[in-house]
Design an enzyme around this catalytic site. Structure first.
Site, short mmCIF file in Angstrom:
data_model
loop_
_atom_site.label_atom_id
_atom_site.label_comp_id
_atom_site.label_asym_id
_atom_site.label_seq_id
_atom_site.Cartn_x
_atom_site.Cartn_y
_atom_site.Cartn_z
N SER A 31 0.78 -1.24 0.00
CA SER A 31 0.00 0.00 0.00
C SER A 31 0.82 1.29 0.00
CB SER A 31 -0.96 0.02 1.20
OG SER A 31 -0.25 0.05 2.42
N LYS A 51 -5.95 4.37 8.60
CA LYS A 51 -4.78 5.12 8.13
C LYS A 51 -5.04 6.62 8.20
CE LYS A 51 -2.78 1.44 5.37
NZ LYS A 51 -2.28 0.99 4.07
#
Length: 347
Positions: A245, A290
């Site tokens: 990611s 996140k």
């Protein structure tokens, strides 16, 4: 009587401690995840004699680990919506142990590094090259004959006397072979090259896609083993962080170091998203968590994949926690690059 009560109390305390100890030892088939860290990329990514930025580009992580019974209970009692409990079958592959999962996650990161560098060097007018060096084994199903001779981390370089540079090579060589056929492999294990042989067999059912009823092969989960050739050289030290990611943010950091233009312009910038060789940004997991980690680190801008509603989820999380961070949806590396190029310098 007081002595008797004291003994009873002591026994109760001992029993409670033993229960807590047992709950910490017993593993349950769940993973717990929660917001992790937002770490500056500059110490992790270094282009030789690269330019320095005035701001900060960060990758964002989530903490994710296999839960003990105690951790599972604590997470279930935690009413924080950004602490999540997920069944292990949605995190791990069938018949995958912890070592194999680590190999897979680190390979995802290595692939993300190579792809990010390729995209950044190409965008900067350089000439990156990718060399294919065999098939990396990420997992071998324990019920397959190959499970006795192959293991995660091995690289297949030769199949029945023919060189193997990528997965498609080996797929072509497997055509026409059947269960019970013996194949001879040359593998690299660490620094050692070995000759091994094994039989092909039908795949276990849990490894077959829903639309496939029968398949014969080695029973491995694999990845292309690649090496990146660029000038000036770039090195990575991602400190054991796994997963794909960080691809977008690593590409931006590399591009920033390759050219004298200051993309960050004094801002603290986070983001997430996979990246492919064409610069397309793909979805990831845990984007809400996140966003929480990025906001805690003081980020002012957050790049989020535009696909699969991830940017909308990021915006919802930012609103929920009262963050002033700007969520910027991107479909490609060029989208993020153009946004930063037109960004006014921070006052």
């Amino acid at each position: 009587m007081p002595k008797k009560r004291s003994r009873v109390l002591s026994m109760v305390v001992i029993v409670i401690l033993l229960i807590i100890l047992a709950l910490n030892i017993i593993q349950v088939p769940y993973f717990v995840s929660k917001p992790g860290t937002a770490d500056p990329l500059r110490p992790m990514v270094d282009v030789e004699h690269g330019y320095k930025e005035s701001g900060t580009l960060r990758l964002v992580t989530i903490y994710q680990g296999k839960a003990s019974a105690w951790q599972y209970l604590l997470a279930k009692w935690d009413f924080n919506p950004y602490t999540q409990v997920t069944k292990a079958k949605y995190i791990t592959y069938p018949d995958e142990n912890e070592k194999e999962m680590t190999v897979r996650e680190l390979d995802y990161m290595k692939s993300a590094q190579d792809t990010a560098a390729y995209v950044a060097y190409k965008a900067a007018g350089k000439k990156p090259k990718i060399q294919h060096r065999g098939v990396l084994i990420l997992n071998v199903h324990s019920q397959m004959p190959a499970g006795k001779v192959l293991k995660a981390g091995d690289v297949i370089q030769v199949f029945n006397g023919k060189p193997v540079t990528r997965i498609s090579d080996m797929q072509g060589m497997l055509k026409g072979l059947k269960a019970g056929d013996v194949v001879h492999l040359t593998i690299k294990r660490g620094k050692t090259v070995k000759e091994v042989k094994t039989r092909l067999a039908p795949f276990p059912k849990e490894w077959l896609p829903n639309d496939v009823k029968h398949k014969v092969g080695l029973g491995i989960l694999q990845s292309d083993n690649m090496a990146l050739k660029v000038q000036p050289p770039v090195t990575f030290d991602t400190q054991g962080i796994g997963g794909p990611s960080a691809g977008l943010m690593m590409a931006l950091e590399i591009y920033e170091q390759l050219l004298p233009s200051d993309l960050t312009k004094g801002y603290d910038i986070c983001g997430t998203g996979t990246i492919d060789f064409d610069g397309r940004v793909g979805p990831i997991g845990g984007i809400k968590q996140k966003v929480v980690a990025a906001d805690k680190a003081g980020a002012e801008i957050f790049f989020a994949p535009a696909s699969d509603h991830e940017a909308k989820d990021a915006m919802a999380a930012a609103k929920d926690i009262g963050s002033k961070m700007k969520i910027v949806p991107v479909k490609t590396f060029d989208d993020a690059l153009k946004y930063l190029q037109t960004l006014k310098p921070k006052q």
